[in-house]
Design a protein around this motif. Structure first.
Motif, PDB file in Angstrom:
ATOM      1  N   SER A 152       0.833  -1.206   0.000  1.00 53.48           N
ATOM      2  CA  SER A 152       0.000   0.000   0.000  1.00 53.48           C
ATOM      3  C   SER A 152       0.866   1.253   0.000  1.00 53.48           C
ATOM      4  O   SER A 152       0.563   2.236  -0.690  1.00 53.48           O
ATOM      5  CB  SER A 152      -0.928   0.004   1.218  1.00 53.48           C
ATOM      6  N   ILE A 153       1.968   1.218   0.760  1.00 46.70           N
ATOM      7  CA  ILE A 153       2.888   2.354   0.784  1.00 46.70           C
ATOM      8  C   ILE A 153       3.514   2.568  -0.591  1.00 46.70           C
ATOM      9  O   ILE A 153       3.583   3.698  -1.101  1.00 46.70           O
ATOM     10  CB  ILE A 153       3.976   2.147   1.848  1.00 46.70           C
ATOM     11  N   LEU A 154       3.956   1.494  -1.216  1.00 46.24           N
ATOM     12  CA  LEU A 154       4.576   1.602  -2.541  1.00 46.24           C
ATOM     13  C   LEU A 154       3.573   2.092  -3.582  1.00 46.24           C
ATOM     14  O   LEU A 154       3.919   2.872  -4.480  1.00 46.24           O
ATOM     15  CB  LEU A 154       5.156   0.256  -2.961  1.00 46.24           C
ATOM     16  N   GLN A 155       2.315   1.665  -3.473  1.00 50.19           N
ATOM     17  CA  GLN A 155       1.289   2.141  -4.403  1.00 50.19           C
ATOM     18  C   GLN A 155       1.041   3.629  -4.220  1.00 50.19           C
ATOM     19  O   GLN A 155       0.871   4.367  -5.195  1.00 50.19           O
ATOM     20  CB  GLN A 155       0.002   1.342  -4.194  1.00 50.19           C
ATOM     21  N   GLY A 156       1.032   4.076  -2.964  1.00 50.76           N
ATOM     22  CA  GLY A 156       0.889   5.504  -2.717  1.00 50.76           C
ATOM     23  C   GLY A 156       2.063   6.299  -3.256  1.00 50.76           C
ATOM     24  O   GLY A 156       1.890   7.363  -3.858  1.00 50.76           O
ATOM     25  N   PHE A 157       3.279   5.775  -3.077  1.00 54.38           N
ATOM     26  CA  PHE A 157       4.469   6.464  -3.583  1.00 54.38           C
ATOM     27  C   PHE A 157       4.494   6.484  -5.107  1.00 54.38           C
ATOM     28  O   PHE A 157       5.016   7.419  -5.705  1.00 54.38           O
ATOM     29  CB  PHE A 157       5.728   5.798  -3.033  1.00 54.38           C
ATOM     30  N   SER A 158       3.943   5.439  -5.718  1.00 50.65           N
ATOM     31  CA  SER A 158       3.906   5.424  -7.186  1.00 50.65           C
ATOM     32  C   SER A 158       2.997   6.528  -7.720  1.00 50.65           C
ATOM     33  O   SER A 158       3.239   7.063  -8.802  1.00 50.65           O
ATOM     34  CB  SER A 158       3.422   4.057  -7.690  1.00 50.65           C
ATOM     35  N   LEU A 159       1.953   6.875  -6.976  1.00 49.85           N
ATOM     36  CA  LEU A 159       1.091   7.991  -7.372  1.00 49.85           C
ATOM     37  C   LEU A 159       1.833   9.322  -7.269  1.00 49.85           C
ATOM     38  O   LEU A 159       1.609  10.233  -8.067  1.00 49.85           O
ATOM     39  CB  LEU A 159      -0.155   8.037  -6.484  1.00 49.85           C
ATOM     40  N   ILE A 160       2.733   9.421  -6.298  1.00 46.15           N
ATOM     41  CA  ILE A 160       3.453  10.676  -6.070  1.00 46.15           C
ATOM     42  C   ILE A 160       4.635  10.825  -7.021  1.00 46.15           C
ATOM     43  O   ILE A 160       4.808  11.862  -7.665  1.00 46.15           O
ATOM     44  CB  ILE A 160       3.942  10.740  -4.611  1.00 46.15           C
ATOM     45  N   PHE A 161       5.445   9.786  -7.132  1.00 47.35           N
ATOM     46  CA  PHE A 161       6.708   9.877  -7.866  1.00 47.35           C
ATOM     47  C   PHE A 161       6.648   9.197  -9.236  1.00 47.35           C
ATOM     48  O   PHE A 161       7.689   8.877  -9.810  1.00 47.35           O
ATOM     49  CB  PHE A 161       7.840   9.248  -7.045  1.00 47.35           C
ATOM     50  N   LYS A 162       5.451   8.995  -9.766  1.00 51.65           N
ATOM     51  CA  LYS A 162       5.301   8.199 -10.985  1.00 51.65           C
ATOM     52  C   LYS A 162       6.035   8.786 -12.184  1.00 51.65           C
ATOM     53  O   LYS A 162       6.523   8.052 -13.038  1.00 51.65           O
ATOM     54  CB  LYS A 162       3.819   8.047 -11.317  1.00 51.65           C
TER      55      LYS A 162
END
Length: 421
Positions: A115-125
């Motif tokens: 879930s953390i990595l999915q959230g970070f992918s939205l930010i740093f995509k």
């Protein structure tokens, strides 16, 4: 000095605005909710695994029971620990089934870190390269680390309570009853906040994939923990858990814990977005500058956006900022179109194919020829004393690649130019 402080305040306001704007655009509140439920699905299996491992150790070394039983029976004489242990331990044995269950629990514990990595992918995509193998390693390492953290906190709390119960500390406690009545809780809370702080720094540094500087990760983690602590203080002020009945209190405390976990991950995502904004502030400010609303806008948010970004002090350097006197040419017909220009102060007159176009503060010009890869078809001069910021072609091309709205605006300007021709 006042001018420098003013510029710093404006730049800080720009960063706050961009952080809040991207937080809403990326729907990070949903990511925080996913992390909250991921924490539940990770923490509960890990807690079960710790208890299982604990009983496995006791089964392998039964002599430990005597030491634990003596301590427990001294503290709680009404609780027959030996009988409890005898009833539990014979049913536990290390087997292939246990190993499979442990692996399954570790697999379930990946939910939080996924879930953390999915959230970070939205930010740093747009900036972070894909790293499937590293992300999988991060989830498994994080799950293992969570096991260690839970165990350390449990053991630390237990040992602290035992140390504070020694006669030496009991004599001191007579003089400081308030401090020692909550001493173990203070140690546990400090350990929890320290663990959260370290976890946040590591997550920002590793999981983002953009290699932010350590000072930025440390600052963001500090702000995250401070905001979370203030939030907990507010919740504690308005919600007194001791007033609840047993059943109602259990349900209410579960809801409050969920709320607290959600607030932590909300601040966690906010300051992850803050790292992205600070790390790529130059390109983000350039994007906002190019998409700045017109001066005749009546929308409040558009007016605020224009007020914040129309003066791009953070983008100005000695090399890209130029001052032109009235009548002085900025570029001439036939020049190579290698740059794009922004009017920071004053008014610019562009003469192209016999028609005149005026550019005022907040306007870009010169991008049409650059995008079409042709030479200048007219000339531009300062109608009055003005300040121009020159944007390199490489920066502008990068802006077109990463910002679809900016590319759309550039295409519309090209279409308008062809209509005039």
């Amino acid at each position: 000095m006042k001018e420098k402080l003013k510029r710093g305040f404006i730049h800080l306001a720009q960063i706050v605005y961009l952080t809040a704007s991207f937080y809403m655009q990326n729907k990070l509140d949903a990511a925080a909710s996913a992390c909250t439920f991921g924490f539940i699905f990770s923490f509960m299996p890990i807690l079960l695994m710790i208890l299982t491992t604990f009983f496995e150790i006791l089964h392998a070394s039964p002599e430990i029971l005597d030491v634990i039983a003596e301590i427990v029976e001294n503290l709680y004489p009404l609780f027959d620990f030996k009988e409890f242990a005898k009833g539990v331990l014979p049913g536990i044995s290390l087997s292939i089934v246990n190993i499979v269950l442990i692996f399954f629990i570790m697999w379930m514990a990946r939910k939080l870190f996924l879930s953390i990595l999915q959230g970070f992918s939205l930010i740093f995509k747009t900036e972070a390269p894909p790293r499937p193998i590293i992300n999988q390693l991060f989830t498994f390492a994080g799950s293992l680390l969570l096991v260690v953290i839970c165990t350390v906190v449990f053991v630390t709390s237990f040992i602290t309570r035992q140390i504070l119960s020694l006669p030496f500390f009991q004599s001191i406690a007579d003089f400081f009853p308030i401090l020692f009545s909550s001493g173990s809780n203070i140690v546990t809370n400090i350990a929890l906040y320290l663990i959260l702080f370290i976890f946040t720094i590591v997550a920002y540094k590793v999981a983002s994939g953009t290699k932010p500087k350590m000072w930025l990760c440390t600052l963001s983690a500090t702000l995250c923990i401070v905001c979370f602590y203030i939030c907990l203080c507010i919740i504690t002020t308005f919600l007194n858990r001791t007033n609840y009945s047993t059943i109602y209190g259990m349900l209410s405390n579960s809801i409050i814990i969920l709320l607290e976990v959600y607030f932590f991950f909300m601040f966690f995502m906010i300051f992850a977005q803050f790292i992205y904004v600070v790390q790529f502030s130059h390109s983000l400010l350039l994007s906002e500058l190019y998409l700045i609303p017109q001066s005749n806008t009546s929308n409040i948010m558009n007016s605020l956006q224009r007020l914040l970004f129309v003066t791009p002090d953070a983008l100005k350097t000695k090399d890209n900022s130029h001052i032109f006197s009235a009548g002085e040419k900025i570029f001439d017909e036939g020049n190579d179109a290698t740059s794009i220009f922004y009017v920071s102060e004053g008014t610019v007159r562009e003469i192209k194919a016999g028609s005149q176009t005026l550019y005022k503060k907040g306007d870009f010009f010169g991008e049409v020829e650059y995008l079409l890869e042709i030479k200048r078809r007219g000339y531009a001069s300062a109608k009055e004393p003005c300040t121009i910021i020159e944007i390199s072609g490489e920066e502008f091309s990068e802006l077109m690649k990463k910002t679809p709205a900016a590319a759309t605006k550039a295409i519309s300007k090209i279409s308008a130019q062809f209509r005039k021709m």
